[in-house]
Motif scaffolding. Structure first.
Motif, PDB file in Angstrom:
ATOM      1  N   LEU A 106       0.834  -1.158  -0.146  1.00 47.38           N
ATOM      2  CA  LEU A 106      -0.151  -0.053   0.045  1.00 47.38           C
ATOM      3  C   LEU A 106       0.781   1.163  -0.130  1.00 47.38           C
ATOM      4  O   LEU A 106       1.810   1.274   0.647  1.00 47.38           O
ATOM      5  CB  LEU A 106      -0.771  -0.139   1.158  1.00 47.38           C
ATOM      6  N   GLY A 107       0.281   2.269  -0.582  1.00 40.68           N
ATOM      7  CA  GLY A 107       1.099   3.537  -0.457  1.00 40.68           C
ATOM      8  C   GLY A 107       0.430   4.603  -1.403  1.00 40.68           C
ATOM      9  O   GLY A 107      -0.984   4.601  -1.590  1.00 40.68           O
ATOM     10  N   GLU A 108       1.114   5.778  -1.743  1.00 42.61           N
ATOM     11  CA  GLU A 108       0.426   6.882  -2.392  1.00 42.61           C
ATOM     12  C   GLU A 108       0.437   6.776  -3.787  1.00 42.61           C
ATOM     13  O   GLU A 108       1.618   6.756  -4.582  1.00 42.61           O
ATOM     14  CB  GLU A 108       1.012   8.124  -1.781  1.00 42.61           C
ATOM     15  N   LEU A 109      -0.949   6.399  -4.538  1.00 43.68           N
ATOM     16  CA  LEU A 109      -1.134   6.186  -5.625  1.00 43.68           C
ATOM     17  C   LEU A 109      -1.132   7.605  -6.386  1.00 43.68           C
ATOM     18  O   LEU A 109      -2.232   8.228  -6.362  1.00 43.68           O
ATOM     19  CB  LEU A 109      -2.229   5.439  -6.225  1.00 43.68           C
ATOM     20  N   PRO A 110      -0.102   8.180  -6.812  1.00 46.59           N
ATOM     21  CA  PRO A 110      -0.394   9.456  -7.617  1.00 46.59           C
ATOM     22  C   PRO A 110      -1.160   9.343  -8.985  1.00 46.59           C
ATOM     23  O   PRO A 110      -0.716   8.558  -9.663  1.00 46.59           O
ATOM     24  CB  PRO A 110       0.950  10.118  -7.873  1.00 46.59           C
TER      25      PRO A 110
ATOM     26  N   SER B  40       8.060  -1.616  -5.567  1.00 43.76           N
ATOM     27  CA  SER B  40       7.252  -2.953  -5.721  1.00 43.76           C
ATOM     28  C   SER B  40       6.146  -2.602  -6.881  1.00 43.76           C
ATOM     29  O   SER B  40       5.769  -3.342  -7.829  1.00 43.76           O
ATOM     30  CB  SER B  40       6.306  -3.306  -4.572  1.00 43.76           C
ATOM     31  N   ILE B  41       5.583  -1.380  -7.140  1.00 44.27           N
ATOM     32  CA  ILE B  41       4.662  -1.014  -7.918  1.00 44.27           C
ATOM     33  C   ILE B  41       5.369  -0.603  -9.343  1.00 44.27           C
ATOM     34  O   ILE B  41       4.742  -1.022 -10.412  1.00 44.27           O
ATOM     35  CB  ILE B  41       3.720   0.465  -7.820  1.00 44.27           C
ATOM     36  N   LYS B  42       6.731  -0.338  -9.366  1.00 44.22           N
ATOM     37  CA  LYS B  42       7.231  -0.125 -10.515  1.00 44.22           C
ATOM     38  C   LYS B  42       8.048  -1.245 -11.033  1.00 44.22           C
ATOM     39  O   LYS B  42       8.651  -1.248 -11.900  1.00 44.22           O
ATOM     40  CB  LYS B  42       8.092   1.039 -10.697  1.00 44.22           C
ATOM     41  N   LYS B  43       8.016  -2.565  -9.967  1.00 37.78           N
ATOM     42  CA  LYS B  43       8.769  -3.682 -10.170  1.00 37.78           C
ATOM     43  C   LYS B  43      10.291  -3.426 -10.602  1.00 37.78           C
ATOM     44  O   LYS B  43      10.827  -3.625 -11.519  1.00 37.78           O
ATOM     45  CB  LYS B  43       8.191  -4.336 -11.614  1.00 37.78           C
ATOM     46  N   LEU B  44      10.477  -2.484  -9.665  1.00 40.51           N
ATOM     47  CA  LEU B  44      12.083  -2.197  -9.587  1.00 40.51           C
ATOM     48  C   LEU B  44      12.922  -3.021  -8.756  1.00 40.51           C
ATOM     49  O   LEU B  44      12.137  -3.670  -7.775  1.00 40.51           O
ATOM     50  CB  LEU B  44      12.448  -0.804  -9.166  1.00 40.51           C
TER      51      LEU B  44
END
Ligand code: WQD
Length: 335
Positions: free
Chosen positions: A188-192, A330-334
């Motif tokens: 979970l985090g800030e989805l801009p 995690s959201i950018k699959k880095l």
């Protein structure tokens, strides 16, 4: 106890739902998905390891709001739903006034119909304006510098007038400073959405791309390093502050404004340097012109939250930077 969280799939709402469930509350999430996505619900459910009730509702439709209270036996409400971009509110003030004011008035009307009078309201430190010497105390005079902030100020006044007219209401007006960071799971985090306004989404983008430079708005302010100072608070501290506020209104009627901050100010450059150190990444930046409407120093006076709620922020700036970066990777699959 079943709690309704409006805007519960947003940045602050989703983290508060996780905290509530972990503290043993049952939650019902209401969201119109205009500024978030339904997969945040799956993320919440994987963090708490259970299904969470959700209803897609536009709060401008009072019948839709009513249907939630018909469906579930709600004991209290935490109201996050609302538009929150300062820049957008300047461009489209009527959209902001209609959305933020009417949705809240609809909520209050329906709560009254169901004789439910326990409400935690998501306000903002923006209501202090730039007329005070920090740290900001809850009894300072208020003055909002933009349409977004004015919706928050108007709603605070509406809610305090409501309590003056009917003392059986229990309302907490939560004034956040600068929430950043993410749940430690990285889920979970800030989805801009669109171009992010706030500082941390820009820091994350620069750290991951490393191409463009982060723009620092102003380096000639009367501060230690010339950049603005903010009271950055970890989103999980903000979430636990809401749970404490819920406990407070469950036992106390009346209307209380409460700051949620750390009481510690860090500059924009402090955040950049801490982020680089903690995460081992470079954040190239350039100092550009000041941004209209920015206040120089915004820091919370945090004594009231400590005395009234028995709450104090526990995470530091390094935690905020580390947790935000884990989420972003995690959201950018880095790697
Ligand atoms: C923080 C500092 C910028 C971006 C706003 C709302 C407030 C609340 C939090 C909802 C400022 C600087 C930023 C960038 C920068 N929102 N900055 N480069 O303005 O303190 O508060 O968000 O409740 O109501 O007003 O937050 O993160 O936009 O800015 O230098 O690319 O970072 O100038 O000094 P702000 P912010």
């Amino acid at each position: 106890m079943t709690v309704l969280i409006t805007g519960g799939l947003g940045f602050i709402g989703s983290h508060t739902v996780v905290e509530l469930i972990e503290q043993g509350y049952d939650c019902v999430i209401l969201d119109n998905l205009s500024k978030t996505t339904i997969n945040v619900l799956e993320k919440i459910e994987s963090v708490v390891q259970r299904k969470v009730s959700f209803m897609k509702v536009d709060m401008l439709d009072i019948q839709a709001v009513r249907s939630v209270f018909e469906e579930y036996d709600i004991s209290a409400v935490i109201h996050f739903a609302g538009f929150k971009s300062v820049g957008e509110s300047v461009k489209n003030p009527l959209v902001y006034y209609r959305n933020n004011l009417i949705s809240t008035l609809n909520l209050i009307d329906v709560m009254q119909e169901f004789n439910l009078k326990k409400l935690v309201f998501s306000s903002s430190a923006t209501v202090y304006g730039d007329i005070h010497t920090p740290p900001m105390k809850e009894d300072f005079s208020l003055q909002a510098p933009n349409p977004y902030g004015r919706t928050k100020l108007m709603l605070e006044e509406i809610l305090s007038d409501l309590v003056l007219s009917d003392s059986t209401w229990s309302i907490a007006l939560m004034r956040y400073f600068n929430p950043i960071g993410a749940h430690k799971s990285g889920l979970l985090g800030e989805l801009p959405f669109g171009t992010p306004n706030n500082l941390m989404p820009h820091v994350l983008k620069t750290a991951s791309e490393g191409t463009s430079k982060l723009q620092v708005f102003g380096g000639d302010y009367d501060t230690m390093d010339g950049s603005c100072i903010r009271d950055f608070i970890h989103i999980m501290d903000l979430a636990s502050g809401h749970v404490k506020a819920l406990e407070y209104i469950d036992k106390n009627s009346g209307c209380e404004a409460i700051n949620l901050g750390t009481g510690i100010g860090y500059s924009v450059l402090d955040l950049i340097h801490t982020f680089e150190e903690v995460n081992g990444v470079k954040i190239p930046y350039e100092i550009v012109n000041r941004r209209d409407g920015d206040i120089i120093v915004s820091i919370a006076e945090v004594g009231k939250a400590e005395v009234l709620l028995g709450w104090k922020a526990k995470y530091n700036l390094a935690d905020m930077c580390e947790d935000a970066w884990r989420w972003y990777k995690s959201i950018k699959k880095l790697n």
